[in-house]
Design a protein around this motif. Structure first.
Motif, PDB file in Angstrom:
ATOM      1  N   ALA A  83     -18.312 -13.697  -7.372  1.00  0.00           N
ATOM      2  CA  ALA A  83     -17.178 -12.895  -7.840  1.00  0.00           C
ATOM      3  C   ALA A  83     -17.032 -11.703  -6.894  1.00  0.00           C
ATOM      4  O   ALA A  83     -17.581 -10.629  -7.151  1.00  0.00           O
ATOM      5  CB  ALA A  83     -17.404 -12.433  -9.275  1.00  0.00           C
ATOM      6  N   PRO A  84     -16.335 -11.864  -5.779  1.00  0.00           N
ATOM      7  CA  PRO A  84     -16.352 -10.865  -4.706  1.00  0.00           C
ATOM      8  C   PRO A  84     -15.572  -9.597  -4.978  1.00  0.00           C
ATOM      9  O   PRO A  84     -15.581  -8.698  -4.137  1.00  0.00           O
ATOM     10  CB  PRO A  84     -15.746 -11.624  -3.518  1.00  0.00           C
ATOM     11  N   VAL A  85     -14.896  -9.493  -6.100  1.00  0.00           N
ATOM     12  CA  VAL A  85     -14.216  -8.249  -6.445  1.00  0.00           C
ATOM     13  C   VAL A  85     -14.649  -7.814  -7.838  1.00  0.00           C
ATOM     14  O   VAL A  85     -15.010  -8.631  -8.689  1.00  0.00           O
ATOM     15  CB  VAL A  85     -12.673  -8.361  -6.391  1.00  0.00           C
ATOM     16  N   GLY A  86     -14.636  -6.504  -8.056  1.00  0.00           N
ATOM     17  CA  GLY A  86     -14.880  -5.941  -9.372  1.00  0.00           C
ATOM     18  C   GLY A  86     -13.665  -5.140  -9.783  1.00  0.00           C
ATOM     19  O   GLY A  86     -13.223  -4.250  -9.047  1.00  0.00           O
ATOM     20  N   LEU A  87     -13.091  -5.463 -10.923  1.00  0.00           N
ATOM     21  CA  LEU A  87     -11.829  -4.863 -11.337  1.00  0.00           C
ATOM     22  C   LEU A  87     -12.037  -3.757 -12.360  1.00  0.00           C
ATOM     23  O   LEU A  87     -12.820  -3.896 -13.302  1.00  0.00           O
ATOM     24  CB  LEU A  87     -10.902  -5.932 -11.917  1.00  0.00           C
ATOM     25  N   THR A  88     -11.337  -2.660 -12.138  1.00  0.00           N
ATOM     26  CA  THR A  88     -11.229  -1.580 -13.099  1.00  0.00           C
ATOM     27  C   THR A  88      -9.867  -1.676 -13.777  1.00  0.00           C
ATOM     28  O   THR A  88      -9.015  -2.473 -13.375  1.00  0.00           O
ATOM     29  CB  THR A  88     -11.357  -0.214 -12.411  1.00  0.00           C
ATOM     30  N   ARG A  89      -9.668  -0.844 -14.764  1.00  0.00           N
ATOM     31  CA  ARG A  89      -8.361  -0.842 -15.430  1.00  0.00           C
ATOM     32  C   ARG A  89      -7.246  -0.511 -14.438  1.00  0.00           C
ATOM     33  O   ARG A  89      -6.197  -1.149 -14.423  1.00  0.00           O
ATOM     34  CB  ARG A  89      -8.380   0.179 -16.574  1.00  0.00           C
ATOM     35  N   ARG A  90      -7.507   0.478 -13.574  1.00  0.00           N
ATOM     36  CA  ARG A  90      -6.486   0.863 -12.590  1.00  0.00           C
ATOM     37  C   ARG A  90      -6.246  -0.256 -11.581  1.00  0.00           C
ATOM     38  O   ARG A  90      -5.103  -0.559 -11.229  1.00  0.00           O
ATOM     39  CB  ARG A  90      -6.890   2.145 -11.864  1.00  0.00           C
ATOM     40  N   SER A  91      -7.318  -0.887 -11.104  1.00  0.00           N
ATOM     41  CA  SER A  91      -7.129  -1.912 -10.075  1.00  0.00           C
ATOM     42  C   SER A  91      -6.467  -3.162 -10.642  1.00  0.00           C
ATOM     43  O   SER A  91      -5.706  -3.838  -9.945  1.00  0.00           O
ATOM     44  CB  SER A  91      -8.457  -2.252  -9.408  1.00  0.00           C
ATOM     45  N   LEU A  92      -6.727  -3.488 -11.905  1.00  0.00           N
ATOM     46  CA  LEU A  92      -6.041  -4.615 -12.525  1.00  0.00           C
ATOM     47  C   LEU A  92      -4.553  -4.325 -12.642  1.00  0.00           C
ATOM     48  O   LEU A  92      -3.719  -5.183 -12.348  1.00  0.00           O
ATOM     49  CB  LEU A  92      -6.631  -4.923 -13.901  1.00  0.00           C
ATOM     50  N   ARG A  93      -4.220  -3.104 -13.039  1.00  0.00           N
ATOM     51  CA  ARG A  93      -2.801  -2.744 -13.129  1.00  0.00           C
ATOM     52  C   ARG A  93      -2.146  -2.793 -11.750  1.00  0.00           C
ATOM     53  O   ARG A  93      -1.018  -3.276 -11.596  1.00  0.00           O
ATOM     54  CB  ARG A  93      -2.640  -1.360 -13.739  1.00  0.00           C
ATOM     55  N   ALA A  94      -2.848  -2.303 -10.736  1.00  0.00           N
ATOM     56  CA  ALA A  94      -2.297  -2.302  -9.386  1.00  0.00           C
ATOM     57  C   ALA A  94      -2.064  -3.719  -8.888  1.00  0.00           C
ATOM     58  O   ALA A  94      -1.039  -4.021  -8.249  1.00  0.00           O
ATOM     59  CB  ALA A  94      -3.234  -1.561  -8.443  1.00  0.00           C
ATOM     60  N   ALA A  95      -2.996  -4.631  -9.173  1.00  0.00           N
ATOM     61  CA  ALA A  95      -2.838  -6.018  -8.753  1.00  0.00           C
ATOM     62  C   ALA A  95      -1.648  -6.668  -9.462  1.00  0.00           C
ATOM     63  O   ALA A  95      -0.865  -7.397  -8.844  1.00  0.00           O
ATOM     64  CB  ALA A  95      -4.118  -6.801  -9.029  1.00  0.00           C
ATOM     65  N   CYS A  96      -1.521  -6.417 -10.761  1.00  0.00           N
ATOM     66  CA  CYS A  96      -0.387  -6.972 -11.515  1.00  0.00           C
ATOM     67  C   CYS A  96       0.933  -6.441 -10.971  1.00  0.00           C
ATOM     68  O   CYS A  96       1.904  -7.188 -10.791  1.00  0.00           O
ATOM     69  CB  CYS A  96      -0.529  -6.649 -12.995  1.00  0.00           C
ATOM     70  N   THR A  97       0.985  -5.146 -10.692  1.00  0.00           N
ATOM     71  CA  THR A  97       2.200  -4.537 -10.153  1.00  0.00           C
ATOM     72  C   THR A  97       2.575  -5.155  -8.819  1.00  0.00           C
ATOM     73  O   THR A  97       3.739  -5.478  -8.563  1.00  0.00           O
ATOM     74  CB  THR A  97       2.002  -3.014 -10.000  1.00  0.00           C
ATOM     75  N   ALA A  98       1.580  -5.334  -7.949  1.00  0.00           N
ATOM     76  CA  ALA A  98       1.837  -5.927  -6.641  1.00  0.00           C
ATOM     77  C   ALA A  98       2.314  -7.370  -6.756  1.00  0.00           C
ATOM     78  O   ALA A  98       3.036  -7.867  -5.882  1.00  0.00           O
ATOM     79  CB  ALA A  98       0.577  -5.866  -5.784  1.00  0.00           C
ATOM     80  N   ALA A  99       1.937  -8.047  -7.848  1.00  0.00           N
ATOM     81  CA  ALA A  99       2.368  -9.429  -8.068  1.00  0.00           C
ATOM     82  C   ALA A  99       3.704  -9.503  -8.797  1.00  0.00           C
ATOM     83  O   ALA A  99       4.164 -10.604  -9.138  1.00  0.00           O
ATOM     84  CB  ALA A  99       1.306 -10.180  -8.876  1.00  0.00           C
TER      85      ALA A  99
END
Length: 326
Positions: A195-211
């Motif tokens: 699992a090469p990434v670890g997600l925080t609440r902020r990073s999950l939101r950022a990934a969703c926004t970018a998608a």
């Protein structure tokens, strides 16, 4: 932040934690769930500071939390007769529970690992041995995915593949381990090659926004959940020093666990409590300070030093350490 042979980095803009891992094929991201073991969120910290698999009751509670997330999507516009596609369904435990809880769902699943696919089929589920990136989309009311996103070195590309499966008015339900809340030291419990990434609440939101997804995100214990729909969202600006604070929290938590293991092995001796006092005074994050004080209080109670247990408990509540202790 070098760690053994891994170069760990906390992204300054989104607080995603990752290291430079390359995955040659998309299928390998799915396969990593098999050789990598249970999700991060399914490990728990024990009294002696060791980390082990969460209890069956805790795992059942996670399944209930996933059902709650699906209910959230159903309440946001989809009828109980909605079509649901569970991506990476493993052995079908969640999909089977969803079928029982929400009668009338048109439920199907994807699972490329054949032994898991066969187990899910044995539960009476409609399961295709495929990955989301290879399936034609645009016809599903609700796409669900749990404990898979952090296996992708490029979470945004995977989220875009999931969004492609939904109808224009559809929803995506996600569940993934929180790198902040899961148990254990930074290595090997949190940063893992599978699992090469670890997600925080902020990073999950950022990934969703970018998608291109508008996400409603919440935490349930060590798991982040999100219900997403298509929409343009303005990216959030990170708070100053947030990435550095996250790295510090990891460092302090590792030190706390080392101390907890020493106390479990040697008991609340005067020497061990002096070390605990120094460690507590050196804490720079309130969360780690409180957790360390509770650990010491529990060790004192187990060791029969009841008065000291009460004092350390009071420090945890008050948020400060008396110079007269230990």
């Amino acid at each position: 932040m070098p760690l053994e042979d891994m170069s760990v980095r906390v992204c300054e803009s989104c607080t995603c934690v990752f290291f430079g891992a390359t995955v040659p094929r998309l299928e390998d991201c799915y396969r990593a769930r098999v050789w990598g073991g249970p999700p991060r969120a399914e490990f728990a910290e024990r009294e002696d500071g060791s980390i082990g698999r969460a209890t069956p009751a805790a795992r059942s509670a996670r399944t209930a939390a996933k059902l709650h997330a699906l209910r959230g999507a159903l309440r946001r516009g989809s009828a109980l007769s909605a079509s649901v596609l569970d991506v990476g369904c493993r052995d079908g435990v969640f999909a089977s529970a969803a079928r029982e809880r929400f009668r009338g769902l048109e439920l199907a699943a994807l699972e490329p690992w054949l032994p898991w696919r066969d187990e899910a089929v044995a539960r009476g589920l409609n399961v295709t041995a495929a990955i989301a990136e290879s399936v034609e989309g645009g016809s599903v009311d609700i796409v669900t995915e749990f404990d898979l996103l952090d296996h992708f070195a490029d979470p945004v590309a995977h989220l875009q593949a999931l969004a492609r499966l939904m109808k224009p008015s559809g929803h995506l339900v996600l569940g993934v381990s929180s790198i902040e809340r899961c148990a254990g030291m930074l290595h090997p419990h949190r940063l893992r090659r599978d699992a090469p990434v670890g997600l925080t609440r902020r990073s999950l939101r950022a990934a969703c926004t970018a998608a291109g997804l508008d996400a409603q995100i919440w935490e349930d214990g060590p798991t982040l959940f999100a219900v997403c729909e298509r929409g343009e969202v303005t990216p959030e600006a990170p708070a100053a020093g947030e990435a550095a604070a996250l790295a510090l929290a990891f460092e302090e938590n590792d030190g706390r666990l080392h101390l907890k293991r020493v106390l479990a092995q040697h008991g609340p001796t005067d020497a061990a409590l002096r070390v605990a006092g120094v460690a507590a005074r050196g804490c720079r994050t309130p969360r780690c300070y409180a957790a360390l004080c509770w650990d010491v209080a529990a060790a004192c109670e187990r060791g029969g030093r009841v008065e000291l247990a009460a004092q350390w408990s009071a420090h945890a509540d008050e948020g400060r350490l008396s110079q007269n202790v230990a």
